[in-house]
Design a protein around this motif. Structure first.
Motif, PDB file in Angstrom:
ATOM      1  N   ILE A 200       0.835  -1.203   0.000  1.00 47.81           N
ATOM      2  CA  ILE A 200       0.000   0.000   0.000  1.00 47.81           C
ATOM      3  C   ILE A 200       0.870   1.253   0.000  1.00 47.81           C
ATOM      4  CG2 ILE A 200      -1.546   1.391   1.456  1.00 47.81           C
ATOM      5  CD1 ILE A 200      -2.948  -1.230   2.235  1.00 47.81           C
ATOM      6  N   ARG A 201       1.889   1.277   0.834  1.00 46.76           N
ATOM      7  CA  ARG A 201       2.746   2.456   0.914  1.00 46.76           C
ATOM      8  C   ARG A 201       3.559   2.634  -0.364  1.00 46.76           C
ATOM      9  NH1 ARG A 201       1.428   6.293   4.287  1.00 46.76           N
ATOM     10  NH2 ARG A 201       3.541   6.813   4.994  1.00 46.76           N
ATOM     11  N   ALA A 202       4.077   1.536  -0.922  1.00 45.09           N
ATOM     12  CA  ALA A 202       4.854   1.628  -2.159  1.00 45.09           C
ATOM     13  C   ALA A 202       3.974   2.104  -3.311  1.00 45.09           C
ATOM     14  CB  ALA A 202       5.478   0.281  -2.486  1.00 45.09           C
ATOM     15  N   THR A 203       2.752   1.636  -3.354  1.00 46.72           N
ATOM     16  CA  THR A 203       1.815   2.053  -4.392  1.00 46.72           C
ATOM     17  C   THR A 203       1.504   3.543  -4.288  1.00 46.72           C
ATOM     18  OG1 THR A 203       0.840  -0.162  -4.444  1.00 46.72           O
ATOM     19  CG2 THR A 203      -0.473   1.618  -5.377  1.00 46.72           C
ATOM     20  N   ALA A 204       1.586   4.079  -3.075  1.00 43.44           N
ATOM     21  CA  ALA A 204       1.345   5.512  -2.856  1.00 43.44           C
ATOM     22  C   ALA A 204       2.573   6.356  -3.179  1.00 43.44           C
ATOM     23  CB  ALA A 204       0.917   5.744  -1.413  1.00 43.44           C
ATOM     24  N   GLY A 205       3.649   5.708  -3.661  1.00 47.29           N
ATOM     25  CA  GLY A 205       4.836   6.447  -4.062  1.00 47.29           C
ATOM     26  C   GLY A 205       5.912   6.554  -3.011  1.00 47.29           C
ATOM     27  N   ARG A 206       5.754   5.860  -1.906  1.00 49.09           N
ATOM     28  CA  ARG A 206       6.757   5.898  -0.854  1.00 49.09           C
ATOM     29  C   ARG A 206       7.886   4.910  -1.164  1.00 49.09           C
ATOM     30  NH1 ARG A 206       6.219   9.786   3.040  1.00 49.09           N
ATOM     31  NH2 ARG A 206       6.843   8.371   4.720  1.00 49.09           N
ATOM     32  N   GLU A 207       9.095   5.249  -0.701  1.00 42.77           N
ATOM     33  CA  GLU A 207      10.215   4.321  -0.770  1.00 42.77           C
ATOM     34  C   GLU A 207      10.135   3.431   0.463  1.00 42.77           C
ATOM     35  OE1 GLU A 207      12.476   3.886  -3.136  1.00 42.77           O
ATOM     36  OE2 GLU A 207      11.596   5.457  -4.384  1.00 42.77           O
ATOM     37  N   VAL A 208       9.847   2.150   0.243  1.00 41.58           N
ATOM     38  CA  VAL A 208       9.524   1.235   1.337  1.00 41.58           C
ATOM     39  C   VAL A 208      10.550   0.111   1.412  1.00 41.58           C
ATOM     40  CG1 VAL A 208       7.787  -0.349   2.276  1.00 41.58           C
ATOM     41  CG2 VAL A 208       7.069   1.749   1.105  1.00 41.58           C
ATOM     42  N   TRP A 209      10.953  -0.198   2.633  1.00 43.06           N
ATOM     43  CA  TRP A 209      11.831  -1.339   2.886  1.00 43.06           C
ATOM     44  C   TRP A 209      11.122  -2.263   3.859  1.00 43.06           C
ATOM     45  CZ3 TRP A 209      16.979  -1.252   6.107  1.00 43.06           C
ATOM     46  CH2 TRP A 209      17.704  -2.433   5.865  1.00 43.06           C
ATOM     47  N   LEU A 210      10.837  -3.475   3.412  1.00 46.12           N
ATOM     48  CA  LEU A 210      10.217  -4.491   4.259  1.00 46.12           C
ATOM     49  C   LEU A 210      11.303  -5.401   4.807  1.00 46.12           C
ATOM     50  CD1 LEU A 210       7.747  -6.026   5.394  1.00 46.12           C
ATOM     51  CD2 LEU A 210       7.625  -7.253   3.207  1.00 46.12           C
ATOM     52  N   ILE A 211      11.361  -5.533   6.108  1.00 43.63           N
ATOM     53  CA  ILE A 211      12.352  -6.402   6.751  1.00 43.63           C
ATOM     54  C   ILE A 211      11.636  -7.591   7.366  1.00 43.63           C
ATOM     55  CG2 ILE A 211      14.066  -6.600   8.589  1.00 43.63           C
ATOM     56  CD1 ILE A 211      14.693  -3.664   8.202  1.00 43.63           C
ATOM     57  N   ASP A 212      12.097  -8.781   7.006  1.00 40.18           N
ATOM     58  CA  ASP A 212      11.580 -10.024   7.573  1.00 40.18           C
ATOM     59  C   ASP A 212      12.493 -10.394   8.741  1.00 40.18           C
ATOM     60  OD1 ASP A 212      10.766 -12.616   8.165  1.00 40.18           O
ATOM     61  OD2 ASP A 212      10.353 -13.118   6.077  1.00 40.18           O
ATOM     62  N   GLY A 213      11.979 -10.267   9.948  1.00 39.19           N
ATOM     63  CA  GLY A 213      12.768 -10.574  11.130  1.00 39.19           C
ATOM     64  C   GLY A 213      12.487 -11.943  11.705  1.00 39.19           C
ATOM     65  N   ASP A 214      11.920 -12.820  10.899  1.00 45.60           N
ATOM     66  CA  ASP A 214      11.558 -14.170  11.339  1.00 45.60           C
ATOM     67  C   ASP A 214      12.384 -15.186  10.562  1.00 45.60           C
ATOM     68  OD1 ASP A 214      10.251 -16.648  11.872  1.00 45.60           O
ATOM     69  OD2 ASP A 214       8.379 -15.597  12.273  1.00 45.60           O
ATOM     70  N   ARG A 215      12.894 -16.183  11.256  1.00 49.01           N
ATOM     71  CA  ARG A 215      13.718 -17.198  10.587  1.00 49.01           C
ATOM     72  C   ARG A 215      12.934 -18.001   9.555  1.00 49.01           C
ATOM     73  NH1 ARG A 215      18.554 -17.214  12.923  1.00 49.01           N
ATOM     74  NH2 ARG A 215      18.707 -16.379  15.051  1.00 49.01           N
ATOM     75  N   GLN A 216      11.628 -18.067   9.688  1.00 49.56           N
ATOM     76  CA  GLN A 216      10.825 -18.784   8.702  1.00 49.56           C
ATOM     77  C   GLN A 216      10.825 -18.090   7.347  1.00 49.56           C
ATOM     78  OE1 GLN A 216       6.933 -19.326  10.433  1.00 49.56           O
ATOM     79  NE2 GLN A 216       7.591 -21.068  11.670  1.00 49.56           N
ATOM     80  N   GLY A 217      11.010 -16.783   7.333  1.00 49.06           N
ATOM     81  CA  GLY A 217      11.149 -16.050   6.077  1.00 49.06           C
ATOM     82  C   GLY A 217       9.894 -15.975   5.232  1.00 49.06           C
ATOM     83  N   THR A 218       8.731 -15.963   5.850  1.00 48.51           N
ATOM     84  CA  THR A 218       7.487 -15.965   5.077  1.00 48.51           C
ATOM     85  C   THR A 218       7.299 -14.666   4.300  1.00 48.51           C
ATOM     86  OG1 THR A 218       6.524 -17.371   6.784  1.00 48.51           O
ATOM     87  CG2 THR A 218       5.011 -16.378   5.208  1.00 48.51           C
ATOM     88  N   ALA A 219       7.596 -13.533   4.923  1.00 50.90           N
ATOM     89  CA  ALA A 219       7.449 -12.262   4.218  1.00 50.90           C
ATOM     90  C   ALA A 219       8.416 -12.182   3.047  1.00 50.90           C
ATOM     91  CB  ALA A 219       7.675 -11.096   5.179  1.00 50.90           C
TER      92      ALA A 219
END
Length: 216
Positions: free
Chosen positions: A24-43
């Motif tokens: 949603i934020r990236a679609t709005a033109g924001r520079e977004v960094w998603l960090i997956d902090g879980d060892r399962q790595g689902t994100a």
């Protein structure tokens, strides 16, 4: 803004919300960094699926399940991004504790079930610990995987219980159990990108994004 989405209780839909909010934020033109902090790595897996499909906008994503590494990377790179969204939890981990120190806002999803509500006491302790060493952490709780309809007793009882936990601001924006969220999540898509569209799912997640990112 740095948003951490976390809970020591697993299975409450943290990753689903993290991926949805990042898109949603990236679609709005924001520079977004998603960090997956879980060892399962689902994100990270969801964003990889999005990248492989060529869907735009692309989402920058990194996986740092180790708390010291997560903290160091965010401190080094935070000025490069408009928004950083950190998906952490499922247990009390070094990544979750690091995220609490880094974040402007902590979003805590919970399901309207007794065990999920009781688990918020553990999060309340961690929030108090984080606030003892840093100022300004906002902690908000949102009901995720809520029962359909507006007259669920379980929804109402869970909301009432969470409102009594002073460490949290309760957001009265329930995200209900909808097939659109599970279908979108596995493909790394926002619900607004699915066909056919689910207007109710889109409205719910849009309202949550607006509330979280405009929280003062």
């Amino acid at each position: 803004m740095i948003i951490a989405i976390g809970n020591t209780k697993g299975g409450v839909g943290k990753t689903t919300l993290a991926v949805q909010l990042a898109i949603i934020r990236a679609t709005a033109g924001r520079e977004v960094w998603l960090i997956d902090g879980d060892r399962q790595g689902t994100a990270a897996a969801a964003i990889a699926a999005r990248s492989e499909s060529g869907k735009l906008p692309g989402i920058a994503c990194a996986q740092y399940p180790d708390g010291p590494n997560l903290r160091a990377q965010v401190q080094q790179q935070r000025d490069k991004w408009d928004d950083i969204i950190i998906d952490v939890g499922g247990r009390d981990s070094t990544a979750l504790r690091a995220a609490l120190i880094l974040a402007d806002t902590l979003l805590v999803p919970f399901a309207p079930r007794s065990y999920d509500v009781w688990a918020l006491d553990d999060m309340a302790v961690l929030i108090d610990e984080a606030r003892s060493v840093r100022d300004g952490l906002r902690a908000v709780a949102v009901m995720n995987q809520a029962d359909p309809g507006d007259h669920s007793t379980d929804n109402a009882e869970a909301a009432a219980a969470v409102k009594e936990v002073p460490q949290f601001i309760y957001l009265p924006i329930p995200i209900r159990r909808r097939k659109a969220f599970s279908n979108a999540g596995g493909a790394g898509l926002a619900v607004s990108e699915l066909t056919p569209r689910d207007p109710k799912a889109i409205a719910e997640i849009s309202a949550l994004a607006s509330a979280v990112f405009n929280l003062i």
